[in-house]
Enzyme design. Structure first.
Site, short mmCIF file in Angstrom:
data_model
loop_
_atom_site.label_atom_id
_atom_site.label_comp_id
_atom_site.label_asym_id
_atom_site.label_seq_id
_atom_site.Cartn_x
_atom_site.Cartn_y
_atom_site.Cartn_z
N THR A 105 0.82 -1.21 0.00
CA THR A 105 0.00 0.00 0.00
C THR A 105 0.86 1.26 0.00
OG1 THR A 105 -1.83 -1.11 1.13
CG2 THR A 105 -1.76 1.29 1.27
N SER A 144 -7.01 -0.85 -6.83
CA SER A 144 -6.66 -1.09 -5.44
C SER A 144 -5.16 -1.39 -5.43
CB SER A 144 -7.44 -2.30 -4.89
OG SER A 144 -6.83 -2.82 -3.73
N THR A 145 -4.54 -1.23 -4.27
CA THR A 145 -3.15 -1.68 -4.16
C THR A 145 -3.04 -3.15 -4.60
OG1 THR A 145 -2.55 -0.15 -2.39
CG2 THR A 145 -1.30 -2.20 -2.51
N ASN A 146 -4.11 -3.91 -4.33
CA ASN A 146 -4.04 -5.36 -4.53
C ASN A 146 -4.05 -5.80 -5.99
OD1 ASN A 146 -4.13 -5.21 -1.80
ND2 ASN A 146 -6.19 -6.05 -1.58
N THR A 191 35.95 -37.46 -13.36
CA THR A 191 34.67 -37.76 -12.71
C THR A 191 34.96 -38.12 -11.27
OG1 THR A 191 34.78 -40.10 -13.35
CG2 THR A 191 33.64 -38.61 -14.86
N SER A 322 47.43 -12.67 -0.37
CA SER A 322 47.70 -12.94 1.04
C SER A 322 48.46 -11.79 1.67
CB SER A 322 48.52 -14.23 1.18
OG SER A 322 48.93 -14.42 2.51
N SER A 323 48.20 -11.60 2.96
CA SER A 323 48.94 -10.60 3.73
C SER A 323 50.21 -11.18 4.34
CB SER A 323 48.04 -10.04 4.85
OG SER A 323 47.68 -11.10 5.73
N LYS A 328 51.35 -15.13 -3.53
CA LYS A 328 50.11 -15.92 -3.62
C LYS A 328 49.02 -15.10 -4.33
CE LYS A 328 47.23 -18.96 -0.78
NZ LYS A 328 45.88 -18.49 -1.13
#
Length: 482
Positions: A105, A144-146, A191, A322-323, A328
């Site tokens: 609404t 209507s909103t509906n 697989t 990486s830190s 990496k």
């Protein structure tokens, strides 16, 4: 506190409220702003949702005018306002949260208020002077909103869909280019994460392309369901407060204005509480997400290592990984798309649960369903575009490593199975593991086949499709095969 001259006063059944003087929205919108500070995502951030409403409201005004229940002056002003909103104007005037109570609404009334106030400006009247053009009696006439809200939301999602389809088409094109680029590179197919049989790297990317084409077609198909509306249903599907003939007329105008194959549900009472079109659409987004996760996980596996993993492909280097570990590089693009897909799958669960809450003649949980779908489309579109631009287009084949893996693999023994039999092939495979020798060398060493025959069987083009080769096996080997 700001001076009251910067505001205008509006009233509703609850009481009075001050509205910013120059705002096109009114008291219903202001209450929504104050009541629903939930997601932080506003209607203004979804232009196609607003356009969906503009389409609906314009057609309603045209139908009402044709039926003689909306004056030409009001209808012309409302239609102009709708056209301006559809063109992208005044979208900042829809500041309400996407998640709200009231079955939409607030959204519907926000649209009605903006349209009415813009119409008042066009008519030369003051903002908020709803005696001349009312959000309830004019912009919302026969609605209507509906019926207006779900119809507008469906059209909004339909309008949003091409952005997702375009990103998918770009992804398919990218996969197809890699399919062609890698068509002659032999690799090991797997697989259950175990070496299986040879294939080409091009076939791998061709399969990804086919997977996405299937999802593209599925989304196109389910999006058609969004064009079945419930306009004219008004409150619960009986059409109360609408004029006879309005229901069919508004659909005619919608079709004429948009060029879309819009229709009404055959049962408006059923349609007013039904959200199956949203469920089907969201399920298609989930299906796409599941396949994208599979592809992204494959890319991570195929590029793993790079020296101590599979390492058949190299992904573009996007950023340091990486830190603490120098050098990496992580597969961050497939990683982020995988996370996006999990969010979309979660959104689909929200849509499913929202649909389940259709009690009696209405589903009041549509706002969170609509928001979830718009968010999913946005996430997938952005994620796919990122994957194409920063990952797929730049993938390179690790050719020498692919050749080494194929040469060293015992899986080549499968290619000899039709000629020497399963039992003999199994013995060769076991001996390869025990001696650390390759199949190629072992078959020649045992004189099971000659070099010309082995090379013919192991030609790349004979390993990646059904073939029938003229291979004559010596008598001793034929006896063992038996």
């Amino acid at each position: 506190m700001e001076d009251n001259k910067d505001f205008r006063e509006e009233s509703d059944l609850i009481g009075n409220k001050l509205i910013p003087k120059n705002a096109l929205y009114g008291i219903n919108t202001q209450r929504c702003i104050e009541n629903f500070k939930i997601s932080g995502k506003t209607m203004s951030e979804y232009p196609n949702l607003i356009k969906g409403f503009a389409i609906i409201k314009k057609a309603a005004a045209q139908a009402n005018n044709s039926l003689g229940i909306l004056s030409k002056e009001k209808a012309s002003a409302i239609i102009q306002a709708c056209e301006e909103i559809y063109s992208g104007k005044y979208h900042d005037q829809f500041p309400i949260d996407m998640i709200q109570g009231g079955a939409g609404t607030s959204c519907n009334m926000c649209v009605n208020e903006v349209i009415s106030n813009r119409a008042l400006q066009i008519m030369g009247k003051e903002l908020g002077d709803y005696h001349f053009c009312s959000p309830y009696d004019d912009a919302n006439k026969s609605q209507s909103t509906n019926d207006a809200y779900p119809s507008a939301c469906k059209l909004g999602i339909y309008l949003e869909t091409p952005t997702l389809l375009k990103s998918l088409e770009n992804l398919i094109t990218s996969f197809d280019k890699k399919k062609e680029e890698f068509k002659d590179i032999l690799k090991i197919g797997r697989t259950q994460l175990q070496d299986a049989v040879p294939m080409t790297l091009g076939q791998t990317f061709g399969a990804y392309s086919s997977s996405m084409k299937e999802e593209l077609n599925l989304i196109k198909e389910v999006s058609k369901k969004l064009l079945v509306l419930n306009m004219g249903a008004t409150a619960i599907g009986t059409g109360i407060c609408s004029e006879p003939g309005y229901c069919g007329l508004v659909i005619e105008y919608l079709r004429k204005n948009t060029g879309l194959d819009i229709s009404n549900s055959k049962d408006l009472i059923f349609a007013t509480s039904d959200t199956s079109a949203l469920v089907h659409y969201s399920a298609a987004l989930k299906s796409l997400s599941l396949k994208l996760i599979k592809i992204c996980n494959d890319l991570r596996l195929l590029s793993s290592g790079p020296r101590c993993g599979i390492g058949e492909i190299n992904l573009p280097k996007a950023q340091p990984g990486s830190s603490i570990m120098p050098g990496k590089i992580n597969p961050v693009m497939p990683e982020v798309v995988g996370q996006i897909c999990y969010k979309v799958i979660g959104n689909d669960t929200t849509v499913m649960l929202g649909s389940e809450n259709a009690q009696l003649e209405l589903n009041v949980f549509e706002p969170v369903m609509v928001y979830s779908i718009f968010e999913s489309i946005e996430l997938l579109t952005n994620g796919i575009n990122t994957l194409v631009d920063k990952c797929i287009n730049g993938i390179q084949a690790n050719l020498k490593h692919c050749e080494k893996l194929v040469k060293d693999s015992t899986t080549l023994v499968t290619a000899f199975n039709p000629y020497i039999g399963y039992k003999a092939s199994t013995k060769l495979s076991d001996e390869c593991f025990e001696t650390d020798k390759g199949i190629y060398d072992l078959i020649l060493e045992k004189k099971i086949l000659n070099k010309e025959q082995v090379d013919l069987i192991l030609k790349p083009e004979n390993l990646i499709k059904p073939v029938k080769l003229d291979i004559n096996i010596n008598k001793n080997e034929s006896d063992e095969k038996k």
